[in-house]
Design an enzyme around this catalytic site. Structure first.
Site, PDB file in Angstrom:
ATOM      1  N   ASP A  49       5.371 121.354  25.149  1.00 18.68           N
ATOM      2  CA  ASP A  49       5.558 120.178  25.996  1.00 18.68           C
ATOM      3  C   ASP A  49       6.545 119.240  25.316  1.00 18.68           C
ATOM      4  O   ASP A  49       7.024 119.532  24.212  1.00 18.68           O
ATOM      5  CB  ASP A  49       4.219 119.469  26.256  1.00 18.68           C
ATOM      6  CG  ASP A  49       4.157 118.816  27.636  1.00 18.68           C
ATOM      7  OD1 ASP A  49       5.128 118.112  27.996  1.00 18.68           O
ATOM      8  OD2 ASP A  49       3.155 119.003  28.347  1.00 18.68           O
ATOM      9  N   HIS A  52       5.309 122.919  41.152  1.00 19.57           N
ATOM     10  CA  HIS A  52       5.221 122.074  42.351  1.00 19.57           C
ATOM     11  C   HIS A  52       5.759 120.665  42.098  1.00 19.57           C
ATOM     12  O   HIS A  52       5.969 119.901  43.042  1.00 19.57           O
ATOM     13  CB  HIS A  52       3.786 122.044  42.897  1.00 19.57           C
ATOM     14  CG  HIS A  52       2.851 121.136  42.157  1.00 19.57           C
ATOM     15  ND1 HIS A  52       1.736 120.589  42.740  1.00 19.57           N
ATOM     16  CD2 HIS A  52       2.850 120.683  40.869  1.00 19.57           C
ATOM     17  CE1 HIS A  52       1.091 119.837  41.868  1.00 19.57           C
ATOM     18  NE2 HIS A  52       1.740 119.883  40.731  1.00 19.57           N
TER      19      HIS A  52
END
EC number: 2.1.1.-
Length: 377
Positions: free
Chosen positions: A241, A279
């Site tokens: 991340d 998404h």
């Protein structure tokens, strides 16, 4: 008659005169509009119940809890006690509580209806490790609901999202400058990850058979990866991340944290995990991410590599009356309001995979509104 003719003329010949033939339809249409106008009351009433601790209070009572017992247990102004019944009535209608017979009196000689929790409110209890309360509080925070007031403005301007219009910056930039939003968001993702991961590990163990290394791209604080690492000690798990997200996080025997940018490079690995990542991004951005994942698999020099995606596959539009389909549409609008992403149907997913250079995919719909998608180079 002259007034009726004039009325019709002023309304472009649309007959809005109530009569025996159309009164039911017109009044039904009015009720439908009212229902849509006030839909937000459901979510805000639920938020109120969470903030007052109602699910835990009723659950800890251990048996059906009468309205008087509940009112006395709540941390409220006593003048508002008569309003508790009205709040609970709509929450019962929404399916978050139910009524059962409760014994009252010193010797249990009388009967009165009392509140009990339901399957839905079990997921709102503080001690439930899979509680969705953090997600609820995050999504209903004023920062997250504010963009909806700017939706029409956004359609008329050049901003990338309504969130940009409302706050003057992108969602991701805002989160990096506002610790409160970042904490809410991370807690929400972690609570969801616990629920999803428990299902995946229980029902999809075969997905991880023979896997030696896995990189959880956009894995946040590592809730998913740590669960996988514990369940499958033979897999070397990496949480990948942004640097500021993983800076202070500590790994373990088969778990480590790496900072970086998924648009630039993904660490070499046999399997890449993308849980609720794609998404958030439009098609062009999603293809870039998938290409970097494909490169990471190639660099591992392992056969049988793949990308595991946990995301929604929007169902056939013929199911438009189904609550699940409506919820998927809600999520799609949410992605439009907050970020540049979208929810996709199978045809749209297939195009992404093809554009990113993948050869095949498999969709397993075992996660409620979401599916587990395996994509192969």
């Amino acid at each position: 008659m002259e007034k009726l003719k004039s009325f019709r003329h002023l309304n472009n010949n649309i007959d809005l005169i109530l009569n025996e033939e159309n009164s039911t339809e017109i009044l039904g249409a009015q009720a439908h509009i009212w229902n849509q106008i006030f839909n937000f009351i459901n979510s805000m009433s639920l938020k109120c119940a969470i903030q007052l601790g109602i699910p835990d209070i009723i659950n800890n009572h251990g048996k059906p809890m009468t309205i008087s017992q509940l009112t006395l247990a709540l941390p409220i102004n006593r003048k508002k006690s008569p309003c508790v019944y009205r709040l609970m009535r709509i929450l019962i209608h929404s399916g978050f509580f139910a009524l059962q017979k409760a014994e009252v009196g010193e010797e249990g000689g009388g009967e009165e209806e009392g509140y009990v929790i339901t399957d839905a409110s079990k997921l709102l209890l503080k001690d439930n490790p899979m509680s969705v309360t953090p997600f609820l509080l995050a999504m209903l925070d004023p920062v997250m609901t504010k963009p909806w007031d700017f939706l029409s403005n956004w359609f008329q301007n050049g901003d990338p999202t309504p969130f940009d219009t409302a706050n003057g910056m992108a969602f991701w930039d805002y989160g990096s400058h506002e610790p409160k939003l970042a904490r809410f968001f991370n807690d929400a993702m972690a609570s969801d990850a616990r629920l999803v991961t428990s299902v995946v590990i229980e029902k999809c163990k075969g997905v991880f058979e023979g896997v030696e290394s896995l990189v959880d791209v956009g894995g946040g604080t590592g809730t998913v990866a740590s669960s996988i690492a514990a369940a499958f000690p033979h897999i070397q798990c990496t949480v990948f991340d942004l640097p500021h997200v993983v800076a202070d996080l500590q790994g373990g025997n088969n778990l480590n944290f790496v900072g970086g940018d998924m648009f630039v490079d993904v660490p070499a690995t046999e399997v890449v995990l993308l849980k609720w990542i794609l998404h958030d991004w439009n098609d062009e951005e999603s293809v870039k991410i998938l290409k970097k994942c494909k490169e990471a698999i190639s660099k591992s020099n392992k056969k049988g590599g793949k990308v595991i995606i946990i995301d929604m596959k929007v169902e056939n539009e013929k199911d438009e009356d189904d609550e699940s389909y409506e919820t998927q549409l809600f999520f799609d609008m949410l992605m439009m309001a907050l970020v540049t992403g979208r929810e996709r149907n199978e045809k749209e997913w297939a195009k992404l995979f093809k554009d990113a250079g993948f050869s095949n995919y498999k969709i397993t719909p075992i996660l409620g509104l979401r599916s587990l998608i395996e994509v192969y180079p």
